[in-house]
Write a protein that holds these residues in place. Structure first.
Motif, PDB file in Angstrom:
ATOM      1  N   TYR A   1       0.841  -1.205   0.000  1.00  0.00           N
ATOM      2  CA  TYR A   1       0.000   0.000   0.000  1.00  0.00           C
ATOM      3  C   TYR A   1       0.871   1.249   0.000  1.00  0.00           C
ATOM      4  O   TYR A   1       0.638   2.191  -0.769  1.00  0.00           O
ATOM      5  N   VAL A   2       1.859   1.266   0.863  1.00  0.00           N
ATOM      6  CA  VAL A   2       2.732   2.439   0.979  1.00  0.00           C
ATOM      7  C   VAL A   2       3.465   2.679  -0.339  1.00  0.00           C
ATOM      8  O   VAL A   2       3.557   3.825  -0.819  1.00  0.00           O
ATOM      9  N   HIS A   3       3.962   1.613  -0.949  1.00  0.00           N
ATOM     10  CA  HIS A   3       4.697   1.755  -2.212  1.00  0.00           C
ATOM     11  C   HIS A   3       3.775   2.247  -3.327  1.00  0.00           C
ATOM     12  O   HIS A   3       4.111   3.200  -4.057  1.00  0.00           O
ATOM     13  N   ALA A   4       2.611   1.612  -3.462  1.00  0.00           N
ATOM     14  CA  ALA A   4       1.688   1.998  -4.530  1.00  0.00           C
ATOM     15  C   ALA A   4       1.183   3.421  -4.335  1.00  0.00           C
ATOM     16  O   ALA A   4       0.962   4.147  -5.314  1.00  0.00           O
ATOM     17  N   ARG A   5       1.043   3.829  -3.086  1.00  0.00           N
ATOM     18  CA  ARG A   5       0.596   5.196  -2.821  1.00  0.00           C
ATOM     19  C   ARG A   5       1.618   6.212  -3.356  1.00  0.00           C
ATOM     20  O   ARG A   5       1.254   7.248  -3.924  1.00  0.00           O
ATOM     21  N   GLU A   6       2.884   5.895  -3.204  1.00  0.00           N
ATOM     22  CA  GLU A   6       3.920   6.775  -3.738  1.00  0.00           C
ATOM     23  C   GLU A   6       3.899   6.772  -5.269  1.00  0.00           C
ATOM     24  O   GLU A   6       4.061   7.814  -5.909  1.00  0.00           O
ATOM     25  N   VAL A   7       3.700   5.605  -5.857  1.00  0.00           N
ATOM     26  CA  VAL A   7       3.667   5.492  -7.316  1.00  0.00           C
ATOM     27  C   VAL A   7       2.500   6.289  -7.899  1.00  0.00           C
ATOM     28  O   VAL A   7       2.627   6.926  -8.951  1.00  0.00           O
ATOM     29  N   PHE A   8       1.363   6.275  -7.205  1.00  0.00           N
ATOM     30  CA  PHE A   8       0.150   6.945  -7.692  1.00  0.00           C
ATOM     31  C   PHE A   8       0.001   8.368  -7.149  1.00  0.00           C
ATOM     32  O   PHE A   8      -1.075   8.954  -7.222  1.00  0.00           O
ATOM     33  N   SER A   9       1.075   8.922  -6.637  1.00  0.00           N
ATOM     34  CA  SER A   9       0.980  10.235  -5.993  1.00  0.00           C
ATOM     35  C   SER A   9       0.705  11.366  -6.978  1.00  0.00           C
ATOM     36  O   SER A   9       0.467  12.502  -6.569  1.00  0.00           O
ATOM     37  N   MET A  10       0.725  11.072  -8.294  1.00  0.00           N
ATOM     38  CA  MET A  10       0.387  12.100  -9.279  1.00  0.00           C
ATOM     39  C   MET A  10      -1.112  12.419  -9.270  1.00  0.00           C
ATOM     40  O   MET A  10      -1.545  13.421  -9.835  1.00  0.00           O
ATOM     41  N   VAL A  11      -1.919  11.547  -8.648  1.00  0.00           N
ATOM     42  CA  VAL A  11      -3.351  11.813  -8.512  1.00  0.00           C
ATOM     43  C   VAL A  11      -3.685  11.946  -7.027  1.00  0.00           C
ATOM     44  O   VAL A  11      -2.820  11.863  -6.164  1.00  0.00           O
ATOM     45  N   HIS A  12      -4.954  12.159  -6.734  1.00  0.00           N
ATOM     46  CA  HIS A  12      -5.363  12.421  -5.350  1.00  0.00           C
ATOM     47  C   HIS A  12      -5.559  11.104  -4.599  1.00  0.00           C
ATOM     48  O   HIS A  12      -6.632  10.493  -4.633  1.00  0.00           O
ATOM     49  N   VAL A  13      -4.513  10.644  -3.970  1.00  0.00           N
ATOM     50  CA  VAL A  13      -4.569   9.468  -3.100  1.00  0.00           C
ATOM     51  C   VAL A  13      -4.415   9.941  -1.659  1.00  0.00           C
ATOM     52  O   VAL A  13      -3.835  11.000  -1.406  1.00  0.00           O
ATOM     53  N   PRO A  14      -4.920   9.201  -0.679  1.00  0.00           N
ATOM     54  CA  PRO A  14      -4.858   9.668   0.712  1.00  0.00           C
ATOM     55  C   PRO A  14      -3.416   9.816   1.207  1.00  0.00           C
ATOM     56  O   PRO A  14      -2.580   8.936   0.994  1.00  0.00           O
TER      57      PRO A  14
ATOM     58  N   MET B   1     -13.552   8.619  -4.959  1.00  0.00           N
ATOM     59  CA  MET B   1     -14.259   9.476  -4.014  1.00  0.00           C
ATOM     60  C   MET B   1     -14.559  10.833  -4.640  1.00  0.00           C
ATOM     61  O   MET B   1     -13.736  11.408  -5.357  1.00  0.00           O
ATOM     62  N   LEU B   2     -15.755  11.327  -4.351  1.00  0.00           N
ATOM     63  CA  LEU B   2     -16.165  12.655  -4.795  1.00  0.00           C
ATOM     64  C   LEU B   2     -15.600  13.672  -3.816  1.00  0.00           C
ATOM     65  O   LEU B   2     -15.995  13.721  -2.656  1.00  0.00           O
ATOM     66  N   THR B   3     -14.652  14.456  -4.281  1.00  0.00           N
ATOM     67  CA  THR B   3     -14.028  15.475  -3.439  1.00  0.00           C
ATOM     68  C   THR B   3     -14.289  16.853  -4.046  1.00  0.00           C
ATOM     69  O   THR B   3     -14.932  16.982  -5.089  1.00  0.00           O
ATOM     70  N   SER B   4     -13.748  17.882  -3.416  1.00  0.00           N
ATOM     71  CA  SER B   4     -14.032  19.247  -3.855  1.00  0.00           C
ATOM     72  C   SER B   4     -13.337  19.599  -5.160  1.00  0.00           C
ATOM     73  O   SER B   4     -13.724  20.553  -5.831  1.00  0.00           O
ATOM     74  N   ASP B   5     -12.284  18.854  -5.518  1.00  0.00           N
ATOM     75  CA  ASP B   5     -11.596  19.181  -6.767  1.00  0.00           C
ATOM     76  C   ASP B   5     -11.578  17.999  -7.727  1.00  0.00           C
ATOM     77  O   ASP B   5     -12.449  17.841  -8.559  1.00  0.00           O
ATOM     78  N   ARG B   6     -10.620  17.110  -7.599  1.00  0.00           N
ATOM     79  CA  ARG B   6     -10.495  15.978  -8.509  1.00  0.00           C
ATOM     80  C   ARG B   6     -10.817  14.684  -7.782  1.00  0.00           C
ATOM     81  O   ARG B   6     -10.792  14.634  -6.546  1.00  0.00           O
ATOM     82  N   PRO B   7     -11.104  13.608  -8.505  1.00  0.00           N
ATOM     83  CA  PRO B   7     -11.470  12.354  -7.846  1.00  0.00           C
ATOM     84  C   PRO B   7     -10.394  11.850  -6.895  1.00  0.00           C
ATOM     85  O   PRO B   7      -9.200  11.915  -7.204  1.00  0.00           O
ATOM     86  N   GLY B   8     -10.825  11.383  -5.744  1.00  0.00           N
ATOM     87  CA  GLY B   8      -9.912  10.690  -4.845  1.00  0.00           C
ATOM     88  C   GLY B   8      -9.849   9.224  -5.223  1.00  0.00           C
ATOM     89  O   GLY B   8     -10.866   8.619  -5.587  1.00  0.00           O
ATOM     90  N   VAL B   9      -8.664   8.633  -5.153  1.00  0.00           N
ATOM     91  CA  VAL B   9      -8.456   7.249  -5.580  1.00  0.00           C
ATOM     92  C   VAL B   9      -8.061   6.400  -4.378  1.00  0.00           C
ATOM     93  O   VAL B   9      -7.115   6.726  -3.657  1.00  0.00           O
ATOM     94  N   LEU B  10      -8.802   5.308  -4.165  1.00  0.00           N
ATOM     95  CA  LEU B  10      -8.566   4.405  -3.030  1.00  0.00           C
ATOM     96  C   LEU B  10      -8.215   3.001  -3.524  1.00  0.00           C
ATOM     97  O   LEU B  10      -8.328   2.693  -4.709  1.00  0.00           O
TER      98      LEU B  10
END
Length: 343
Positions: free
Chosen positions: A60-73, A196-205
């Protein structure tokens, strides 16, 4: 209950003398659960509970860094040994909830185009040797969930010798088609429940199983969903919109939309077979019935696609042998209880 107490104790050590209210937020198909921690000032955080004897949060930690170009937690705190993680809260409204709340076609198209834009952003960041490869061995293991769990356990019809021959030949076709596709980052569960529906761009989980694999995979996940379904024309329109945007962005999609749509559909067959097997396994092995009622949707997806391509006609015939003739959707749905899909 024991894990919840561990979680609350961990929070208390991180935020001493703070009255934090903990409420259930969500659960995954595996062993992870999520809780919402509500602080006295009204701010919220999400706590991931991943029992360390069953789950490893490193992916999870690794993939979160890889996908950090989008809105991930954002990861705010982590206890690797206890399998606990404090995360940014991306809100309470999933894309699925938003789509179910407003059935207007233009709303669905708008939200799904946002999801497509986010997907393209992820794919543009792709590099080899960063994520595990979605290789033949993994694709094959996923395909084999269908005969093992759907055929054997869900409907009680192990494949005969002749059926195994059809299965083997069709599996080879599907594997060759998937492996021939250009490779990009694949979320692997890019569905509206994980956006996730957020105030700007989609959140990705739920990106911890990300791999490097076929470019059409996540688009199939998005548009051939387990919990919401769109008509064929609507899906085709969105596939074309993705293809146009992907080409403009320089992603390695085919020059012909016909070739791309064929790759999309064939990738879908692999995924639908896998998902039907997984949902059956969740019921028969893990005692989780939440996803079982959605199996018929994937059988319908499979029939619709396999009867469109001559090379996949033997698989269509196999499906008919397993679950009955291809009647109208309403008649097909009414036959499922007899076949053991529900109850």
């Amino acid at each position: 209950m024991q894990r919840l107490n561990v979680l609350k104790t961990w929070l208390a050590t991180r935020f001493p003398q703070t009255d934090i209210q903990v409420e259930f937020a969500a659960a995954d198909a595996d062993f992870r659960r999520y809780f919402r921690a509500v602080f006295p000032d009204g701010t919220t955080r999400i706590v991931m509970d991943a029992p360390p004897e069953k789950m490893n949060t490193d992916a999870y930690v690794h993939a979160r860094e890889v996908f950090s170009m989008v809105h991930v937690p954002a990861i705010l705190d982590r206890d690797r040994e206890q399998g606990l993680m404090l995360l940014e809260d991306l809100g309470r409204v999933t894309f699925l909830a938003a789509l179910e709340h407003d059935a207007r076609r233009e709303v669905h198209q708008l939200l799904l185009q946002e999801a497509i834009d986010t997907l393209i952003e992820i794919q543009l960041g792709s590099k080899p040797d960063v994520l595990p490869v979605y290789d033949e061995a993994l694709l094959t293991r996923e395909l084999n969930l269908f005969p093992e769990w759907f055929c054997n356990q869900e409907i009680g019809k192990p494949l005969s010798y002749a059926q195994r021959k059809v299965w083997g030949e069709t599996s080879r076709l599907l594997l060759n088609a998937a492996l021939a596709q250009p490779q990009v980052y694949v979320h692997r569960d890019y569905i509206v429940r994980n956006l996730m529906l957020t105030s700007d761009r989609p959140g990705v989980l739920d990106f911890q199983d990300a791999v490097y694999g076929p470019i059409t995979y996540d688009l199939v996940s998005l548009l051939r969903d387990a919990f919401i379904e769109w008509d064929e024309a609507f899906v085709l329109d969105l596939v074309i919109r993705y293809w146009e945007k992907a080409r403009a962005a320089g992603l390695p999609v085919p020059d012909s939309i016909d070739d791309f749509y064929r790759a999309f559909e064939w990738m879908g067959v692999q995924r639908h077979l896998k998902v039907a097997g997984i949902f059956a396994r969740l019921h028969h092995r893990d005692g989780k019935d939440k996803y079982r009622p959605e199996i018929p949707r994937f059988i319908k997806y499979l029939k619709r696609t396999t009867r469109r391509y001559g090379e996949l006609a033997p698989l269509y015939g196999l499906l008919v042998e397993l679950v009955g003739k291809d009647e109208t959707d309403a008649e097909l749905q009414s036959s499922y209880p007899v076949l053991g899909f529900k109850g």
